[in-house]
Enzyme design. Structure first.
Site, PDB file in Angstrom:
ATOM      1  N   GLU A 224     -13.220 -46.694  19.813  1.00  0.00           N
ATOM      2  CA  GLU A 224     -13.261 -48.152  19.804  1.00  0.00           C
ATOM      3  C   GLU A 224     -14.591 -48.737  20.304  1.00  0.00           C
ATOM      4  OE1 GLU A 224      -9.919 -49.861  21.828  1.00  0.00           O
ATOM      5  OE2 GLU A 224      -8.464 -48.964  20.463  1.00  0.00           O
ATOM      6  N   GLU A 405      -3.937 -44.246  17.625  1.00  0.00           N
ATOM      7  CA  GLU A 405      -3.273 -45.043  18.657  1.00  0.00           C
ATOM      8  C   GLU A 405      -2.392 -46.089  17.995  1.00  0.00           C
ATOM      9  OE1 GLU A 405      -5.574 -46.738  21.826  1.00  0.00           O
ATOM     10  OE2 GLU A 405      -6.923 -45.006  21.915  1.00  0.00           O
TER      11      GLU A 405
HETATM   12  C1  FCB Z   1      -6.804 -49.024  23.372  1.00  0.00           C
HETATM   13  C2  FCB Z   1      -7.516 -47.968  24.192  1.00  0.00           C
HETATM   14  C3  FCB Z   1      -6.572 -47.091  24.978  1.00  0.00           C
HETATM   15  C4  FCB Z   1      -5.459 -47.907  25.613  1.00  0.00           C
HETATM   16  C5  FCB Z   1      -4.782 -48.768  24.568  1.00  0.00           C
HETATM   17  C6  FCB Z   1      -3.623 -49.587  25.114  1.00  0.00           C
HETATM   18  O1  FCB Z   1      -7.674 -50.056  23.104  1.00  0.00           O
HETATM   19  O2  FCB Z   1      -8.294 -47.142  23.361  1.00  0.00           O
HETATM   20  O3  FCB Z   1      -7.307 -46.398  25.936  1.00  0.00           O
HETATM   21  O4  FCB Z   1      -5.960 -48.642  26.638  1.00  0.00           O
HETATM   22  O5  FCB Z   1      -5.713 -49.632  24.002  1.00  0.00           O
END
Ligand code: FCB
Length: 498
Positions: A224, A405
């Site tokens: 990210e 994620e």
């Molecule tokens: C993302 C991050 C991860 C975690 C989630 C909730 O942006 O990559 O580390 O904090 O959010």
């Protein structure tokens, strides 16, 4: 016929042929379903079944492609702890969390989930869940305490033990090289504002590739970059805690340069492993139909998505974003000849992280349309998952995708009976997985899905209050308890279906 349409027709046919037969739909408690001993329904119509409407565990009858990779994700600073052990140096997150007022309740990652010491037990829990893939990150300051020089063998050994333990349990390692824990000494020298840091990152990546190389089948470069830009350099609520818009987009460039250099470094080793970046993508929708809203949404999308996708896949920054920043911006001034060729070095896959949609107003702001979770930035909108996956395939071609994620924070408590009841997480994951299934059916080449997160952890500036895990961590004792959602996920993995 577009690639997407053609693939859509083929996949639709394949998936409907393998839809879970109604007679295999499991009902009953998550635990029994997970153990594969749940009662079976004969001829059940999932929609008319009352349990379907009341129990988040009730199955939708959607089977995933054979070999689909079910996984979970974590990151180093959020779970490892052992902040001062075995030669680990300080990262910007150590500095930030130890600065009063920066993190809720003054929490730090000093101990976190103590995974550095408890990784063996954690590996056993992953195996108990039946994970096929585990995404974790490597802590740069564990490998190079001050961000340069000879790698620290004790740091490398930890990850070697972790990777070996995954292989022994039949779980594929997926390692991220940078999940925000920049060595503090590099920050002191300018951090990601300094072009040199991208080259330091390439050296670090090379050291890690040399040590772990082929034992990690999938490498992710930067996690990210947008969050570093937006939270670290615009909002200032993440490390390094700056509010410096002119620096922010130069930082974006150097993070992407670092990504490209790491891709080249991996290729230079001759390893067979695959590599890509991990991008959090936000589908952007017009908030209403007022004049100018379409243009505003388009530009917003540029800053949220195309600024990170286009350089990798098209070898160019989006013209509208560059025009908006202006020719004198530090980003435009910071791009050197050849940089975009490096950034667009071919990748093997793209890791997509999806949490929330954005609704853009004509004035260029955002509004909320859906209920938010405990994380006020997160609106719960499963269709956004479908939209972003199909959009990436439509606009950027056939690159294989993995979701690295997707998840929900809930106010979980350990009950007196020793269980943790988190039905909202099950519903969230089930609905998002239904959207994932639809995207696959419509031709998206998606190979795996990782829940954020395997276990409760240090959620950056929110400290330990938001619990994102499938596994509950009782931080005072470090006891682990599988939540109701973990039992459900185990059943999903066993059946390859929701
Ligand atoms: C993302 C991050 C991860 C975690 C989630 C909730 O942006 O990559 O580390 O904090 O959010």
């Amino acid at each position: 016929m577009s690639v997407l349409t053609r693939r859509h027709l083929l996949r639709r046919a394949a998936l409907s042929a393998s839809a879970v037969p109604a007679s295999r739909l499991s009902v009953g408690s998550a635990a029994t379903a997970a153990a594969g001993t749940g009662a079976t329904l004969t001829g059940c119509d999932a929609e008319s079944d009352p349990e379907r409407r009341t129990s988040p565990e009730a199955r939708l009858g959607l089977r995933f492609p054979e070999g689909f990779g079910w996984g979970a994700a974590t990151s180093a600073y959020q779970i490892e702890g052992a902040a001062k052990e075995d030669g680990r140096g300080e990262s910007v997150w150590d500095t930030f969390s130890h600065t009063p007022g920066r993190v809720r309740n003054g929490d730090t990652g000093d101990v976190a989930a103590d995974h550095y010491h408890r990784y063996l037990g954690d590996l056993d829990l992953m195996q108990e869940l039946g994970l096929a893939t585990y995404r974790f990150s490597i802590s740069w300051p564990r490998i190079q305490a001050d961000g340069t020089g000879t790698p620290n063998q004790r740091g490398l050994d930890f990850y070697r033990r972790l990777v070996d333990g995954l292989h022994q349990r039949g779980i594929a390692p997926m390692a991220t090289l940078f999940h925000w824990d920049l060595p503090q000494s590099l920050q002191d020298g300018g951090g990601w504002e300094s072009r040199d840091v991208a080259y330091r990152f390439a050296d670090y990546a090379e050291a890690v590739f040399e040590a772990l190389g082929d034992t990690v089948p999938v490498w992710l470069t930067i996690n990210e970059p947008k969050t570093v830009v937006q939270n670290g350099y615009l909002g200032g609520h993440h490390a390094p805690g700056l509010r410096n818009p002119s620096a922010a987009y130069l930082v974006a460039h150097h993070l992407q340069l670092a990504h490209g250099l790491a891709v080249q470094a991996l290729r230079a080793t001759g390893a067979d492993s695959r590599i890509g970046a991990a991008l959090n993508l936000h589908p952007c929708y017009p908030a209403d139909d007022s004049d100018g809203v379409a243009e505003a949404t388009r530009l917003y999308d540029g800053y949220e998505n195309r600024l990170y996708l286009d350089p990798i896949f098209k070898g160019a920054y989006p013209a509208d974003v560059l025009a908006d920043l202006g020719p004198d911006s530090r980003l435009v001034q910071g791009i050197r000849d050849g940089d975009l060729r490096i950034i667009s070095a071919p990748v093997d896959l793209l890791a997509v992280q999806y949490y929330t949609p954005l609704y853009v107003t004509a004035a260029g702001g955002t509004i909320r349309k859906w209920p938010t979770s405990m994380a006020s930035w997160q609106q719960i909108f499963p269709d956004g998952m479908y939209d972003i996956l199909t959009r990436v395939t439509r606009d950027y071609g056939d690159v294989p995708l993995t979701i690295t994620e997707n998840g929900l924070p809930t106010p979980d408590v350990l009950g007196a009976d020793g269980t943790v009841d988190d039905p909202a997480r099950i519903e969230f994951l089930r609905d998002h997985l239904a959207a994932v299934h639809r995207a696959i059916a419509d031709g998206v080449p998606l190979e795996s899905y990782h829940v954020w997160s395997l276990m409760d952890n240090f959620e950056w500036n929110e400290g330990y209050e938001q619990r994102w895990g499938l596994i509950y961590v009782d931080f005072p004792t470090q006891r682990r308890v599988l939540k109701r959602s973990a039992h459900w996920y185990r059943g999903v993995i066993a059946d390859n279906a929701i």
